[in-house]
Design a protein around this motif. Sequence first.
Motif, PDB file in Angstrom:
ATOM      1  N   SER A 196      -8.196  -7.638  -2.226  1.00 11.00           N
ATOM      2  CA  SER A 196      -6.922  -7.060  -1.790  1.00 11.00           C
ATOM      3  C   SER A 196      -6.160  -6.302  -2.870  1.00 11.00           C
ATOM      4  O   SER A 196      -5.546  -5.283  -2.582  1.00 11.00           O
ATOM      5  CB  SER A 196      -6.005  -8.170  -1.240  1.00 11.00           C
ATOM      6  N   THR A 198     -10.670   3.267   0.809  1.00 11.87           N
ATOM      7  CA  THR A 198     -11.592   3.990   1.689  1.00 11.87           C
ATOM      8  C   THR A 198     -11.021   5.350   2.060  1.00 11.87           C
ATOM      9  O   THR A 198     -11.738   6.363   2.052  1.00 11.87           O
ATOM     10  CB  THR A 198     -11.869   3.177   2.967  1.00 11.87           C
ATOM     11  N   LEU A 199      -9.739   5.395   2.378  1.00 13.12           N
ATOM     12  CA  LEU A 199      -9.116   6.668   2.769  1.00 13.12           C
ATOM     13  C   LEU A 199      -9.031   7.643   1.598  1.00 13.12           C
ATOM     14  O   LEU A 199      -9.074   8.864   1.791  1.00 13.12           O
ATOM     15  CB  LEU A 199      -7.726   6.413   3.351  1.00 13.12           C
ATOM     16  N   VAL A 205     -13.965  -0.361  -3.535  1.00 12.10           N
ATOM     17  CA  VAL A 205     -14.345  -0.694  -2.155  1.00 12.10           C
ATOM     18  C   VAL A 205     -15.687  -1.404  -2.127  1.00 12.10           C
ATOM     19  O   VAL A 205     -15.831  -2.500  -1.564  1.00 12.10           O
ATOM     20  CB  VAL A 205     -14.408   0.580  -1.283  1.00 12.10           C
ATOM     21  N   THR A 255      -6.069  -1.973  -1.264  1.00 15.17           N
ATOM     22  CA  THR A 255      -6.892  -2.660  -0.266  1.00 15.17           C
ATOM     23  C   THR A 255      -8.144  -1.846   0.039  1.00 15.17           C
ATOM     24  O   THR A 255      -8.266  -0.670  -0.325  1.00 15.17           O
ATOM     25  CB  THR A 255      -6.114  -2.862   1.040  1.00 15.17           C
ATOM     26  N   LYS A 256      -9.057  -2.472   0.737  1.00 14.93           N
ATOM     27  CA  LYS A 256     -10.292  -1.791   1.144  1.00 14.93           C
ATOM     28  C   LYS A 256      -9.967  -0.557   1.967  1.00 14.93           C
ATOM     29  O   LYS A 256     -10.573   0.517   1.794  1.00 14.93           O
ATOM     30  CB  LYS A 256     -11.163  -2.763   1.927  1.00 14.93           C
ATOM     31  N   GLU A 257      -8.987  -0.669   2.856  1.00 11.22           N
ATOM     32  CA  GLU A 257      -8.647   0.447   3.732  1.00 11.22           C
ATOM     33  C   GLU A 257      -8.059   1.625   2.953  1.00 11.22           C
ATOM     34  O   GLU A 257      -8.450   2.778   3.160  1.00 11.22           O
ATOM     35  CB  GLU A 257      -7.658  -0.012   4.813  1.00 11.22           C
ATOM     36  N   SER A 270       0.810  -1.218   0.000  1.00 11.26           N
ATOM     37  CA  SER A 270       0.000   0.000   0.000  1.00 11.26           C
ATOM     38  C   SER A 270       0.847   1.274   0.000  1.00 11.26           C
ATOM     39  O   SER A 270       0.462   2.286  -0.580  1.00 11.26           O
ATOM     40  CB  SER A 270      -0.934   0.006   1.212  1.00 11.26           C
TER      41      SER A 270
END
Length: 453
Positions: free
Chosen positions: A430, A439-440, A390, A434-436, A204
């Motif tokens: 993934s 999202t950000l 996402v 990634t989802k995180e 990431s």
Amino acid sequence: MTFFQKIKQTINLLKEVDLDQLTQINEKIDLKQTLATLEKLDDRQIKNMLKLLHHQGKRGQHQLPPIDGDFYNLDLKLTDTQRNLQLRVRQFMEKEVRPIANDYWNKAKFPFGIIPKLGELNIAGIAYEGYGCAAMPFLMEGIIAQEIARVDVSISTFFGVHSGLAMGSIYLCGSEAQKQEWLPKMQKLKTIGAFGLTEPNVGSAVSQGMETTCRFDGEHWILNGQKKWIGNATFADVIVIWAKDIDSKQVKGFLVRKENPGFKAEKMEDKMALRIVQNALITLTDCKIPETDRLQKANSFADTAKVLKMTRAGVAWQAVGCARGAYESALKYTKKREQFSKPIASFQLVQNHLVEMLSNLTAMQTMVFRLSELQDEGILTDEHASLAKVFCSLRTRDVVSRAREVLGGNGILLEHDVARFVADAEAIYSYEGTKEINTLIVGRAITGYSAFV
């Protein structure tokens, strides 16, 4: 568009209409007059007519509706040319890939025999202009990703890496000479590409923490470092490698040929997902690259990001294809599987799962359709692509889980395809951010505050 072309588009639906019923109808009507009337109908009217015929059936016999994951008929928004191409890709996947997918997935091997046939479809780099590419809307890139993933996500990943990431890097960041050298051959899949960005110690945060380096010694660029999870890299002819310049600290892109001294690709084993994809750990040891093989328009990570933004929409479509394949496989199973002397599709709890799956799938389909429209309108942003990645990867997880649920114990067997979709959904969740992280990206866009570390 002629009547016969319309009928060709609906041939899959006609296959499910009872032949005795068609014979009886033919005996009661003037066929010549009927054809003249039908020729005046548009696509929607013909499709609705076929659905009506399908529901009628023989007297006393319950006729079931066709299995179709496009509940809102988004295919009707495509032009005749686009729809015909979609059906050609679907036919290829059903004929050439579905019969062998589980076997190759189980053995973790790649079916190289399909590559020439896939090349004949003329779909690689479909949204690019020139170099043999079709210059069709980005929407069709998404439709194709969905159609391939609907049967097998691994083949969709192979194609996305080659057509999107590798060809896309050259198309966006290469010189005209580099485009002329590589893109025509890659468009025909006579030359296969790969894309090397992720590393063993950084994923990431690769924009800031890239460890692979490059330096110019006056004659060559010298690359050192490792790349991990690189799809197609065990057999690709050219691998786009991203490395940080020791002097300028900027990220640059390179076209590394498989025969370059100092290049080594080792197949990664023991994966639980995308087992057909030949991922590699790449090691670069004083790998010498001439200046002519440096991507001339790749001078910072911002240029790398342009490639990622362009292809992220395709990954969202890929998630939709995975979900659609799982839903249609599960629906087919529930109509045939009987318990308590009834098809389990007739049970309330099973229908609840199927409707939840279809709801998620339909929401995903409409989202990515609009996403591709934004891309074709030239107003796609990073946050647009990230939101779709996402949502679709999350919802795909839910769809494949419910598909596995309605199959019961058989849900873990490859023979019903669902088990493969369940596993492959984890990879989609993934990669390409990634989802995180995605999202950000969206969070930063809607709040104005960056929550990245």
